[in-house]
Write a protein that holds these residues in place. Sequence first.
Motif, PDB file in Angstrom:
ATOM      1  N   GLN A 323     -20.125   7.822  21.476  1.00 49.17           N
ATOM      2  CA  GLN A 323     -18.866   7.064  21.456  1.00 49.17           C
ATOM      3  C   GLN A 323     -17.723   7.964  21.893  1.00 49.17           C
ATOM      4  O   GLN A 323     -17.816   9.190  21.765  1.00 49.17           O
ATOM      5  N   ILE A 324     -16.681   7.319  22.403  1.00 49.45           N
ATOM      6  CA  ILE A 324     -15.552   8.083  22.945  1.00 49.45           C
ATOM      7  C   ILE A 324     -14.281   7.765  22.171  1.00 49.45           C
ATOM      8  O   ILE A 324     -14.059   6.616  21.766  1.00 49.45           O
ATOM      9  N   VAL A 325     -13.474   8.783  21.965  1.00 44.42           N
ATOM     10  CA  VAL A 325     -12.113   8.579  21.458  1.00 44.42           C
ATOM     11  C   VAL A 325     -11.180   8.972  22.596  1.00 44.42           C
ATOM     12  O   VAL A 325     -11.307  10.071  23.152  1.00 44.42           O
ATOM     13  N   MET A 326     -10.288   8.051  22.964  1.00 49.55           N
ATOM     14  CA  MET A 326      -9.334   8.373  24.014  1.00 49.55           C
ATOM     15  C   MET A 326      -7.976   8.697  23.391  1.00 49.55           C
ATOM     16  O   MET A 326      -7.414   7.876  22.669  1.00 49.55           O
ATOM     17  N   THR A 327      -7.490   9.903  23.658  1.00 52.43           N
ATOM     18  CA  THR A 327      -6.208  10.313  23.076  1.00 52.43           C
ATOM     19  C   THR A 327      -5.078  10.229  24.111  1.00 52.43           C
ATOM     20  O   THR A 327      -5.317  10.132  25.312  1.00 52.43           O
ATOM     21  N   LYS A 328      -3.873  10.284  23.603  1.00 54.67           N
ATOM     22  CA  LYS A 328      -2.664  10.371  24.412  1.00 54.67           C
ATOM     23  C   LYS A 328      -2.505   9.205  25.387  1.00 54.67           C
ATOM     24  O   LYS A 328      -1.911   9.350  26.469  1.00 54.67           O
ATOM     25  N   ALA A 329      -3.033   8.045  24.988  1.00 61.33           N
ATOM     26  CA  ALA A 329      -2.875   6.851  25.820  1.00 61.33           C
ATOM     27  C   ALA A 329      -1.383   6.534  25.968  1.00 61.33           C
ATOM     28  O   ALA A 329      -0.943   6.047  27.019  1.00 61.33           O
ATOM     29  N   ASP A 330      -0.609   6.846  24.935  1.00 59.49           N
ATOM     30  CA  ASP A 330       0.832   6.539  24.957  1.00 59.49           C
ATOM     31  C   ASP A 330       1.573   7.294  26.059  1.00 59.49           C
ATOM     32  O   ASP A 330       2.630   6.864  26.511  1.00 59.49           O
ATOM     33  N   ILE A 331       1.007   8.394  26.515  1.00 63.98           N
ATOM     34  CA  ILE A 331       1.696   9.186  27.547  1.00 63.98           C
ATOM     35  C   ILE A 331       1.694   8.433  28.883  1.00 63.98           C
ATOM     36  O   ILE A 331       2.558   8.638  29.733  1.00 63.98           O
ATOM     37  N   LEU A 332       0.751   7.497  29.049  1.00 64.16           N
ATOM     38  CA  LEU A 332       0.714   6.707  30.291  1.00 64.16           C
ATOM     39  C   LEU A 332       1.674   5.512  30.225  1.00 64.16           C
ATOM     40  O   LEU A 332       1.802   4.779  31.213  1.00 64.16           O
ATOM     41  N   ASP A 333       2.325   5.337  29.073  1.00 61.05           N
ATOM     42  CA  ASP A 333       3.199   4.161  28.887  1.00 61.05           C
ATOM     43  C   ASP A 333       4.197   3.926  30.017  1.00 61.05           C
ATOM     44  O   ASP A 333       4.492   2.782  30.340  1.00 61.05           O
ATOM     45  N   GLY A 334       4.731   5.015  30.590  1.00 59.62           N
ATOM     46  CA  GLY A 334       5.800   4.849  31.578  1.00 59.62           C
ATOM     47  C   GLY A 334       5.313   4.771  33.020  1.00 59.62           C
ATOM     48  O   GLY A 334       6.128   4.867  33.931  1.00 59.62           O
ATOM     49  N   LEU A 335       4.022   4.593  33.245  1.00 58.64           N
ATOM     50  CA  LEU A 335       3.526   4.624  34.630  1.00 58.64           C
ATOM     51  C   LEU A 335       3.172   3.229  35.145  1.00 58.64           C
ATOM     52  O   LEU A 335       2.548   2.441  34.442  1.00 58.64           O
ATOM     53  N   GLU A 336       3.580   2.950  36.399  1.00 55.63           N
ATOM     54  CA  GLU A 336       3.314   1.637  37.024  1.00 55.63           C
ATOM     55  C   GLU A 336       1.850   1.509  37.410  1.00 55.63           C
ATOM     56  O   GLU A 336       1.273   0.432  37.358  1.00 55.63           O
ATOM     57  N   GLN A 337       1.293   2.650  37.858  1.00 54.28           N
ATOM     58  CA  GLN A 337      -0.098   2.630  38.349  1.00 54.28           C
ATOM     59  C   GLN A 337      -0.871   3.789  37.740  1.00 54.28           C
ATOM     60  O   GLN A 337      -0.308   4.856  37.489  1.00 54.28           O
ATOM     61  N   LEU A 338      -2.162   3.565  37.528  1.00 49.48           N
ATOM     62  CA  LEU A 338      -3.022   4.624  36.987  1.00 49.48           C
ATOM     63  C   LEU A 338      -4.179   4.841  37.945  1.00 49.48           C
ATOM     64  O   LEU A 338      -4.626   3.896  38.610  1.00 49.48           O
TER      65      LEU A 338
END
Length: 420
Positions: A323-338
């Motif tokens: 299983q995976i835990v994804m951290t720091k997802a909030d840091i992508l909050d300000g991006l239009e594209q990933l």
Amino acid sequence: MIDVILGLQWGDEGKGKIVDYFAKDYDMIARFQGGPNAGHTLYVGNEKVVLHQIPSGIFHDHKENLIGSGVVLDPITLIKECEAVKKLGVDYRKNLYISERTHLILPTHRALDKASEINKGIEKIGSTLKGIGPAYMDKTGRNGLRVGDLLNKSFTTQYIKLRLKHQRMLDSFNFTEDISDWEEEFFEALEFIRSFKIVNGEYFINEKLSQGKKILAEGAQGSMLDVDFGTFPFVTSSSTISAGVCTGLGVAPQKIKEVIGITKAYCTRVGSGPFPTELTDETGDFLRNAGNEFGSTTGRPRRCGWIDGVALQFACMINGVTQIVMTKADILDGLEQLKVCTKYKIDDQETNWVPFQMLKSKPEAIYETLEGWNTDITKIDDYNNMPAAMKTYINYLNKFLGVPVKYISNGPGREQLVKA
Ligand code: GDP
Ligand code: IMO
Ligand code: MG
């Protein structure tokens, strides 16, 4: 039964926070490799703590914490860490154990690390200068001193012999820095270590296992820094992967159940070496600033880039990640594209394999572009309320990696973790 939490990238994935979060479900937390090169950040109330060698379960009063045989221990750093946790009310004498087989980092190991890096010039590894490489070299070279040796009368004689050998090596590097202050501190710190609960780590842990206790093994560094399978030679000197749990703690592979892999929602690396998805543009700067990407141990700015699916697939394979835990997802909050790197291009050929020599192969990252969510997710505590674009990102990775993302971390706080 033993579960493992480890990093799937180049370190600093947020292992400290996640181990601290899950520690409540276990009886013992054990470090199995690495040493003071690690910097694991966690929050106790509003207080930020960075642990280097002490397992991240130390703030849970009733848990036992083991510094296992596969660790290389710097006594000077340990004192500082113990003082820091004591200030936060932890009686570390009660629940911190050290294995007698744990190797010691000597002041000359630190000097040798520095001398070796200076000697390499632009080809330097970018090590943390904590003496990790030289200490592990003395272990595999069968010269090292172990915590259990501290209890023998012959320790000082052994120390002098090894120190002489190190001095000859330092002389060959023309290293002339005075390390007598470090040595003084080291000998004081050894007295401190002698007063600890020094145990036979293997019997200690296996007895707990046979009593049905639950153990959590805490990885340091990340899979791409593994000495065998990482981006050699730009790696650390230990086995950072799940197999390292067996060799570092003396437990059999059948005892391992869950392998919880941690990845950031993007990717970082500190120190030298190849990094196919590195961004040297303003998006890279954005990730560094928003994510406060500066080393927990050395303060160096971390290199930042998009998530590397090829390296993650490889890490899931060699670790048997369940299983995976994804951290720091909030840091992508300000991006239009990933972007997600789904393939490498090497000499005009596309591949989904991590190459043998990443530096020489110079893989070019090929990306899939996904929509950003452009929403503040830091206060969301239910996956159902997460933005649709975030769910799409998670589903994409689940499918690509073939391993489910079970938790998403949306802030540094202890409770900022959402079950997917
Ligand atoms: P480790 O070495 O894997 O334990 O990671 P580090 O502690 O070196 O670096 C992770 C950094 O990210 C620390 O400063 C953490 O407090 C922080 N962090 C962890 N998870 C999150 C998260 O989900 N969001 C944010 N914004 N910060 C996080
Ligand atoms: P945690 O546990 C990130 C990197 C160094 C260098 C290389 C070798 O906090 O994730 P070493 O001192 O081990 O000989 O350095 O490995 N490195 C880390 N990078 N996080 C770490 O630990 C690291 N420990 C070592 O920057 O590139
Ligand atoms: Mg770290």
